[in-house]
Design a protein around this motif. Structure first.
Motif, PDB file in Angstrom:
ATOM      1  N   THR A  26      41.385  -5.793  17.230  1.00 27.80           N
ATOM      2  CA  THR A  26      41.598  -4.880  16.162  1.00 27.80           C
ATOM      3  C   THR A  26      43.089  -4.358  16.115  1.00 27.80           C
ATOM      4  O   THR A  26      43.648  -4.106  15.242  1.00 27.80           O
ATOM      5  N   GLN A  27      43.470  -4.138  17.360  1.00 30.00           N
ATOM      6  CA  GLN A  27      45.078  -3.447  17.411  1.00 30.00           C
ATOM      7  C   GLN A  27      46.074  -4.543  16.850  1.00 30.00           C
ATOM      8  O   GLN A  27      46.857  -4.092  16.002  1.00 30.00           O
ATOM      9  N   GLY A  28      45.982  -5.731  17.449  1.00 29.63           N
ATOM     10  CA  GLY A  28      46.752  -6.619  16.946  1.00 29.63           C
ATOM     11  C   GLY A  28      46.827  -7.143  15.534  1.00 29.63           C
ATOM     12  O   GLY A  28      48.070  -7.196  14.831  1.00 29.63           O
ATOM     13  N   VAL A  29      45.514  -7.444  15.037  1.00 33.88           N
ATOM     14  CA  VAL A  29      45.427  -7.802  13.782  1.00 33.88           C
ATOM     15  C   VAL A  29      45.799  -6.703  12.676  1.00 33.88           C
ATOM     16  O   VAL A  29      46.584  -6.746  11.557  1.00 33.88           O
ATOM     17  N   ALA A  30      45.463  -5.414  13.020  1.00 35.63           N
ATOM     18  CA  ALA A  30      45.884  -4.424  12.178  1.00 35.63           C
ATOM     19  C   ALA A  30      47.407  -4.054  12.135  1.00 35.63           C
ATOM     20  O   ALA A  30      47.873  -3.674  11.109  1.00 35.63           O
ATOM     21  N   THR A  31      47.975  -4.124  13.295  1.00 32.73           N
ATOM     22  CA  THR A  31      49.294  -3.836  13.171  1.00 32.73           C
ATOM     23  C   THR A  31      50.197  -4.783  12.509  1.00 32.73           C
ATOM     24  O   THR A  31      50.997  -4.526  11.805  1.00 32.73           O
ATOM     25  N   LEU A  32      49.831  -6.140  12.552  1.00 34.38           N
ATOM     26  CA  LEU A  32      50.357  -7.190  11.928  1.00 34.38           C
ATOM     27  C   LEU A  32      50.046  -7.012  10.471  1.00 34.38           C
ATOM     28  O   LEU A  32      51.134  -7.209   9.628  1.00 34.38           O
ATOM     29  N   LEU A  33      48.872  -6.645   9.854  1.00 33.26           N
ATOM     30  CA  LEU A  33      48.594  -6.669   8.619  1.00 33.26           C
ATOM     31  C   LEU A  33      49.462  -5.148   8.019  1.00 33.26           C
ATOM     32  O   LEU A  33      49.895  -5.343   6.894  1.00 33.26           O
ATOM     33  N   ARG A  79      58.863  -4.025  10.310  1.00 31.87           N
ATOM     34  CA  ARG A  79      58.543  -4.328  11.844  1.00 31.87           C
ATOM     35  C   ARG A  79      58.356  -3.224  12.882  1.00 31.87           C
ATOM     36  O   ARG A  79      58.323  -3.486  13.926  1.00 31.87           O
ATOM     37  N   VAL A  80      58.748  -2.099  12.407  1.00 33.71           N
ATOM     38  CA  VAL A  80      58.908  -1.032  13.254  1.00 33.71           C
ATOM     39  C   VAL A  80      57.462   0.095  13.122  1.00 33.71           C
ATOM     40  O   VAL A  80      56.933   0.755  14.097  1.00 33.71           O
ATOM     41  N   LEU A  81      57.334   0.045  11.850  1.00 29.54           N
ATOM     42  CA  LEU A  81      55.907   1.068  11.625  1.00 29.54           C
ATOM     43  C   LEU A  81      54.789   0.392  12.008  1.00 29.54           C
ATOM     44  O   LEU A  81      54.582  -0.822  12.373  1.00 29.54           O
ATOM     45  N   THR A  82      53.805   1.443  12.830  1.00 29.56           N
ATOM     46  CA  THR A  82      52.572   1.058  13.127  1.00 29.56           C
ATOM     47  C   THR A  82      51.117   1.599  12.317  1.00 29.56           C
ATOM     48  O   THR A  82      51.645   2.672  11.910  1.00 29.56           O
ATOM     49  N   PRO A  83      50.075   1.277  12.463  1.00 24.43           N
ATOM     50  CA  PRO A  83      48.823   2.185  11.837  1.00 24.43           C
ATOM     51  C   PRO A  83      48.802   3.601  12.188  1.00 24.43           C
ATOM     52  O   PRO A  83      48.306   4.298  11.447  1.00 24.43           O
ATOM     53  N   SER A  84      49.246   3.972  13.528  1.00 23.65           N
ATOM     54  CA  SER A  84      49.031   5.185  13.881  1.00 23.65           C
ATOM     55  C   SER A  84      49.970   6.346  13.169  1.00 23.65           C
ATOM     56  O   SER A  84      49.627   7.473  13.200  1.00 23.65           O
ATOM     57  N   VAL A 125      55.366  -7.316  18.363  1.00 24.59           N
ATOM     58  CA  VAL A 125      56.809  -7.700  18.604  1.00 24.59           C
ATOM     59  C   VAL A 125      56.576  -9.095  19.520  1.00 24.59           C
ATOM     60  O   VAL A 125      57.418 -10.065  18.980  1.00 24.59           O
ATOM     61  N   LEU A 126      55.616  -9.216  20.290  1.00 26.58           N
ATOM     62  CA  LEU A 126      55.712 -10.410  21.110  1.00 26.58           C
ATOM     63  C   LEU A 126      55.309 -11.619  20.370  1.00 26.58           C
ATOM     64  O   LEU A 126      55.665 -12.635  20.190  1.00 26.58           O
ATOM     65  N   GLY A 131      56.285   2.217  23.824  1.00 23.21           N
ATOM     66  CA  GLY A 131      57.053   3.169  23.459  1.00 23.21           C
ATOM     67  C   GLY A 131      58.723   2.948  23.612  1.00 23.21           C
ATOM     68  O   GLY A 131      59.495   3.234  22.731  1.00 23.21           O
ATOM     69  N   THR A 132      58.836   2.458  24.605  1.00 22.19           N
ATOM     70  CA  THR A 132      60.245   2.100  24.953  1.00 22.19           C
ATOM     71  C   THR A 132      60.799   0.978  24.074  1.00 22.19           C
ATOM     72  O   THR A 132      62.011   0.899  23.577  1.00 22.19           O
ATOM     73  N   VAL A 133      60.061  -0.173  23.741  1.00 19.00           N
ATOM     74  CA  VAL A 133      60.501  -1.202  22.778  1.00 19.00           C
ATOM     75  C   VAL A 133      60.514  -0.619  21.435  1.00 19.00           C
ATOM     76  O   VAL A 133      61.590  -0.675  20.907  1.00 19.00           O
ATOM     77  N   PHE A 134      59.595   0.243  21.069  1.00 21.48           N
ATOM     78  CA  PHE A 134      59.842   1.042  19.902  1.00 21.48           C
ATOM     79  C   PHE A 134      61.179   1.596  19.609  1.00 21.48           C
ATOM     80  O   PHE A 134      61.798   1.533  18.678  1.00 21.48           O
ATOM     81  N   LEU A 135      61.496   2.421  20.498  1.00 16.91           N
ATOM     82  CA  LEU A 135      62.778   3.453  20.614  1.00 16.91           C
ATOM     83  C   LEU A 135      64.082   2.147  20.540  1.00 16.91           C
ATOM     84  O   LEU A 135      64.844   2.565  20.010  1.00 16.91           O
ATOM     85  N   VAL A 136      64.042   1.033  21.582  1.00 14.90           N
ATOM     86  CA  VAL A 136      64.964   0.167  21.259  1.00 14.90           C
ATOM     87  C   VAL A 136      65.200  -0.289  20.049  1.00 14.90           C
ATOM     88  O   VAL A 136      66.351  -0.583  19.622  1.00 14.90           O
ATOM     89  N   LEU A 137      63.844  -0.812  19.609  1.00 14.03           N
ATOM     90  CA  LEU A 137      64.136  -1.738  18.260  1.00 14.03           C
ATOM     91  C   LEU A 137      64.703  -0.394  17.217  1.00 14.03           C
ATOM     92  O   LEU A 137      65.565  -0.954  16.367  1.00 14.03           O
ATOM     93  N   LEU A 138      64.083   0.803  17.186  1.00 17.47           N
ATOM     94  CA  LEU A 138      64.520   1.837  16.160  1.00 17.47           C
ATOM     95  C   LEU A 138      66.048   1.845  16.245  1.00 17.47           C
ATOM     96  O   LEU A 138      66.790   2.262  15.290  1.00 17.47           O
ATOM     97  N   LEU A 139      66.397   2.191  17.495  1.00 18.41           N
ATOM     98  CA  LEU A 139      68.085   2.309  17.645  1.00 18.41           C
ATOM     99  C   LEU A 139      68.892   1.109  17.193  1.00 18.41           C
ATOM    100  O   LEU A 139      69.955   1.255  16.707  1.00 18.41           O
TER     101      LEU A 139
END
Length: 355
Positions: free
Chosen positions: A90-97, A105-110, A290-291, A342-350
């Motif tokens: 659910t989480q992997g496919v939903a985020t990819l879609l 590639r930074v936004l998430t369904p949350s 990301v992976l 969250g750390t990977v999210f901040l790194v990619l965003l910066l």
């Protein structure tokens, strides 16, 4: 004047440096060697390798380090593996879609406020009936009600924003963020008026609980995942076109609005089901996405979809095995995953500098 008949020496040939051997010129008269062609990425081989690793992780978690009754242990572990497989899909496919339709590639369904709807519903129940209502209402009925509530919220949001003259995906994201913040504020206010005991019971539901999922709801969740998976897999080629953007997709003959709405509805169903069964997980899907893009070696959804699922299983089951039998911290996996994600999210965003 007399003709100059002096014999001149030919210029010395360029000699290679000491320790280097001269290379003969390439055929065809070219002096430089032709560049080597890059080998194909072989994405399906990578999918097979990740699948084998995920299967090994599942077998190790199920059958290694069994203490006490094997029947009791295997039943508990099968339930945990079922919940982790559900979350991985659910989480992997939903985020990819979601990243496909948003082309980001930074936004998430949350960001659409699903976690906020879940938090507000749980808080409202405790405020109205007390903390004991959480355990008393566990079961298939509660999961179905929460899933329908979150899907109805998302569907209403999509139809409202995409039916207007100025329908825009960026407006949808902005409204989703604003509504999510409003729901979080109302839920926080409700939590402040709770008794300490009720607040403790509610706080336990605000984190993902992979090893405490209700086994009665897993068959229902699996059926929903299969139905959504069939829809998504059959439209993988259209998702490739959808990822190119509205203008390009429309020029290629794709009904962009219909495919976009269908993809967002699939995202809503998957995230709602995952949140209702195991609780909110904000950054796990982002970490898996990301992976997936790093390991898959292709942009085709026919490869990305199974890769995201298998990587999610490998991360969850392998991580839970390590946390239980190496660090002896059974309930800490979701906390670690949220911190790393969250750390990977901040790194990619910066690094990117913008959403």
């Amino acid at each position: 004047m007399a003709e100059d008949t002096t014999v001149r020496e030919a210029p010395a040939a360029h000699l290679p440096r000491t320790g280097q051997r001269s290379r003969p010129p390439a055929r065809g008269g070219a002096g430089a060697r032709a560049p080597r062609l890059a080998r194909p990425a072989r994405p399906w081989l990578r999918v097979a390798v990740v699948g084998v690793l995920a299967a090994v992780a599942v077998l190790c978690y199920l059958f290694l380090f069994v203490r006490g009754s094997f029947e009791f242990a295997i039943e508990r572990r099968l339930t945990a593996v079922g919940a982790m497989v559900l979350v991985a899909f659910t989480q992997g496919v939903a985020t990819l879609l979601f990243q496909t339709v948003t082309q980001n590639r930074v936004l998430t369904p949350s960001i659409m406020g699903f976690d906020s709807v879940y938090t507000l519903a749980q808080t409202a129940m405790v405020v109205a009936f007390g903390g004991g209502v959480l355990a008393a209402t566990d079961g298939v009925g509660k999961v179905v009600a929460q899933t329908l509530l979150m899907v109805a919220f998302a569907t209403f949001l999509f139809r409202w924003l995409f039916s207007g003259r100025h329908a825009n995906l960026h407006v949808l994201l902005l409204v989703g963020v604003a509504i999510g913040m409003a729901f979080d504020s109302v839920a926080t206010f409700g939590q402040r008026v709770l008794a300490p005991a009720d607040y403790d019971l509610l706080s336990a539901r605000m984190f993902g609980r992979l090893t405490a999922a209700d086994p009665q709801v897993l068959p229902l969740a699996a059926g929903v995942c299969v139905l959504v998976g069939v829809v998504v897999v059959r439209r993988h080629a259209r998702l490739d076109v959808l990822h190119l953007g509205r203008d390009v997709a429309t020029n290629l003959g794709l009904d962009h609005r219909r495919e976009l709405t269908l993809a967002l509805v699939c995202v809503s169903v998957l995230v709602a089901m995952s949140t209702a069964v195991v609780g909110p997980l904000t950054f796990f899907g982002f970490l898996v996405a990301v992976l997936t893009h790093q390991v898959a070696g292709t942009h085709r959804h026919a490869v990305l979809l199974p890769m995201s699922f298998l990587l999610g299983v490998l991360v969850l089951v392998g991580g839970q095995f390590v946390m239980e039998h190496v660090f002896y911290a059974t309930g800490m996996l979701t906390v670690v995953l949220e911190f790393v994600g969250g750390t990977v999210f901040l790194v990619l965003l910066l690094r990117k500098g913008t959403l």
